[in-house]
Design an enzyme around this catalytic site. Structure first.
Site, mmCIF file in Angstrom:
data_model
loop_
_atom_site.group_PDB
_atom_site.id
_atom_site.type_symbol
_atom_site.label_atom_id
_atom_site.label_comp_id
_atom_site.label_asym_id
_atom_site.label_seq_id
_atom_site.Cartn_x
_atom_site.Cartn_y
_atom_site.Cartn_z
ATOM 1 N N CYS A 29 0.831 -1.206 0.000
ATOM 2 C CA CYS A 29 0.000 0.000 0.000
ATOM 3 C C CYS A 29 0.870 1.263 0.000
ATOM 4 O O CYS A 29 1.457 1.604 1.022
ATOM 5 C CB CYS A 29 -0.887 -0.052 1.241
ATOM 6 S SG CYS A 29 -1.649 1.488 1.707
ATOM 7 N N CYS A 32 0.140 3.830 2.701
ATOM 8 C CA CYS A 32 0.584 3.351 4.020
ATOM 9 C C CYS A 32 2.033 3.770 4.269
ATOM 10 O O CYS A 32 2.390 4.160 5.385
ATOM 11 C CB CYS A 32 0.473 1.829 4.115
ATOM 12 S SG CYS A 32 -1.216 1.203 3.990
#
Length: 104
Positions: A29, A32
């Site tokens: 991600c 993230c």
């Protein structure tokens, strides 16, 4: 920063003595990875009032399902074992602090 697992989640989050911000994240991600240094800064600045913990959603899908996390990153603030704030997606530090400080 605490690393959460299925085994330690209840003890470290639900029974914690102060609010815990759980970062539900995954390796794949990009947002993230963008928010990780921001969370480190917040921990350094608010660590006396807030614990920040990370849970890898790919490694602990049962916790992800338990809390209805549908996307990453999802930041979930727990206080006294209850969810008091949920933030989906990466946000600038100033905006994150505005959302969090109301609960600290």
């Amino acid at each position: 920063m605490i690393t959460l697992t299925t085994e330690n989640f209840d003890e470290r989050v639900l029974r914690a003595g102060k609010p815990v911000l759980v970062d539900f994240w995954t390796e794949w991600c990009p947002p993230c990875k963008m928010i990780a240094p921001v969370l480190e800064e917040i921990e350094a600045e608010r660590g006396d009032r807030l614990t920040i913990a990370k849970l890898n959603g790919d490694e602990h899908p049962e916790i992800v399902r338990r809390y209805g996390v549908l996307g990453f990153p999802t930041l979930t603030l727990f206080r006294d074992g209850e969810i008091v704030e949920r933030i989906v997606g990466a946000r600038p530090k100033r905006r994150l602090l505005a959302d969090l400080d109301a609960h600290l």
